[in-house]
Design an enzyme around this catalytic site. Sequence first.
Site, PDB file in Angstrom:
ATOM      1  N   ASP A  53       0.831  -1.213   0.000  1.00  0.00           N
ATOM      2  CA  ASP A  53       0.000   0.000   0.000  1.00  0.00           C
ATOM      3  C   ASP A  53       0.866   1.263   0.000  1.00  0.00           C
ATOM      4  O   ASP A  53       2.034   1.235   0.402  1.00  0.00           O
ATOM      5  CB  ASP A  53      -0.863   0.050   1.272  1.00  0.00           C
ATOM      6  CG  ASP A  53      -2.007  -0.949   1.249  1.00  0.00           C
ATOM      7  OD1 ASP A  53      -2.058  -1.787   0.331  1.00  0.00           O
ATOM      8  OD2 ASP A  53      -2.846  -0.890   2.165  1.00  0.00           O
ATOM      9  N   HIS A 103      -6.047   2.540  -4.052  1.00  0.00           N
ATOM     10  CA  HIS A 103      -6.003   2.817  -2.609  1.00  0.00           C
ATOM     11  C   HIS A 103      -6.601   4.201  -2.335  1.00  0.00           C
ATOM     12  O   HIS A 103      -6.154   4.907  -1.431  1.00  0.00           O
ATOM     13  CB  HIS A 103      -4.550   2.745  -2.133  1.00  0.00           C
ATOM     14  CG  HIS A 103      -4.376   2.617  -0.641  1.00  0.00           C
ATOM     15  ND1 HIS A 103      -5.193   1.859   0.162  1.00  0.00           N
ATOM     16  CD2 HIS A 103      -3.438   3.154   0.206  1.00  0.00           C
ATOM     17  CE1 HIS A 103      -4.784   1.941   1.419  1.00  0.00           C
ATOM     18  NE2 HIS A 103      -3.727   2.722   1.482  1.00  0.00           N
ATOM     19  N   HIS A 107      -4.926   9.845   0.356  1.00  0.00           N
ATOM     20  CA  HIS A 107      -4.793   8.932   1.484  1.00  0.00           C
ATOM     21  C   HIS A 107      -5.397   9.583   2.717  1.00  0.00           C
ATOM     22  O   HIS A 107      -4.690  10.218   3.508  1.00  0.00           O
ATOM     23  CB  HIS A 107      -3.326   8.557   1.720  1.00  0.00           C
ATOM     24  CG  HIS A 107      -3.182   7.296   2.512  1.00  0.00           C
ATOM     25  ND1 HIS A 107      -3.262   7.271   3.880  1.00  0.00           N
ATOM     26  CD2 HIS A 107      -3.006   6.003   2.119  1.00  0.00           C
ATOM     27  CE1 HIS A 107      -3.119   6.024   4.286  1.00  0.00           C
ATOM     28  NE2 HIS A 107      -2.970   5.232   3.236  1.00  0.00           N
ATOM     29  N   HIS A 198       3.793  -2.084   3.339  1.00  0.00           N
ATOM     30  CA  HIS A 198       3.649  -0.667   2.968  1.00  0.00           C
ATOM     31  C   HIS A 198       4.905  -0.123   2.306  1.00  0.00           C
ATOM     32  O   HIS A 198       6.026  -0.450   2.709  1.00  0.00           O
ATOM     33  CB  HIS A 198       3.316   0.169   4.207  1.00  0.00           C
ATOM     34  CG  HIS A 198       1.963  -0.138   4.766  1.00  0.00           C
ATOM     35  ND1 HIS A 198       1.730  -1.232   5.559  1.00  0.00           N
ATOM     36  CD2 HIS A 198       0.767   0.489   4.607  1.00  0.00           C
ATOM     37  CE1 HIS A 198       0.445  -1.276   5.870  1.00  0.00           C
ATOM     38  NE2 HIS A 198      -0.169  -0.243   5.312  1.00  0.00           N
TER      39      HIS A 198
HETATM   40 ZN   LIG Z   1      -2.544   3.255   3.183  1.00  0.00          ZN
END
Ligand SMILES: [Zn+2]
Length: 251
Positions: A53, A103, A107, A198
């Site tokens: 991510d 995603h 964010h 991540h």
């Molecule tokens: Zn994230």
Amino acid sequence: MAFTRALSGTGLVAAACASWQIGPAATWLPVVRRATPCLAGRGYPDRVALTFDDGPSSRTWRLLDTLAELDVQATFFMVGEYLERNRLIGEAVAKSGHEIAVHGWRHRYLLGQGVRRVSAELARARDLVADVSGSPPRWFRPPYGVLTGSALVAAARVGLQPILWTAWARDWVDQVTASEVLATLTPGLRGGATVVLHEPPPGAPPSRGQATLAALPELVAHLRVQGLTPGPLRDHGLNGRGSLGFRGNLR
Ligand SMILES: [Zn+2]
């Protein structure tokens, strides 16, 4: 009396609205994800899906090199506005055979955002990913893994399948070590797992992401010793598009 009834009615409506928004966010909890195997990403028992991510950024290049050395492909959940600024990196990710998924456009938490707004942002991210990678994305993972009612409806509208994870590493924490990443992950490394790792987002401290990179060779070796094949979500046997998958889809 009538006023009290009206007030309690208003309260009920407010509570219903709140649960509509917040209720699905409970999917963030492990116990809820265990009851929703398709949403959690539980797939074929001889495979483990690797997902990353929060990219792309200039530091995605090192991750690409590491994955190439390990001969592993993965799914990258990219943030739309980062991808817009790092389009060449997105193209390199796709050309390397990895899968790109959505995603969000930014964010940030989706709590409190309506269907129309979330739909517009997801459609924008979906179209950008399709343009960069050459194929429409299938998956949507909300920022912070927090789903809302609006996000579920919006994802269905734009043709994206919500998906979370079954195992994480808390590798976004500053100063975490590769050993800590592996120790956190290991209990969840069973066949069918979907692992979330991540990338450091643009502007993150230089130390961020180092532990993830350092842990990858041992993680992949650990999986292969167990007879598990790491790979992207597209090969994980997840069906039931648009469903929370309460009935599961284990092979
Ligand atoms: Zn994230």
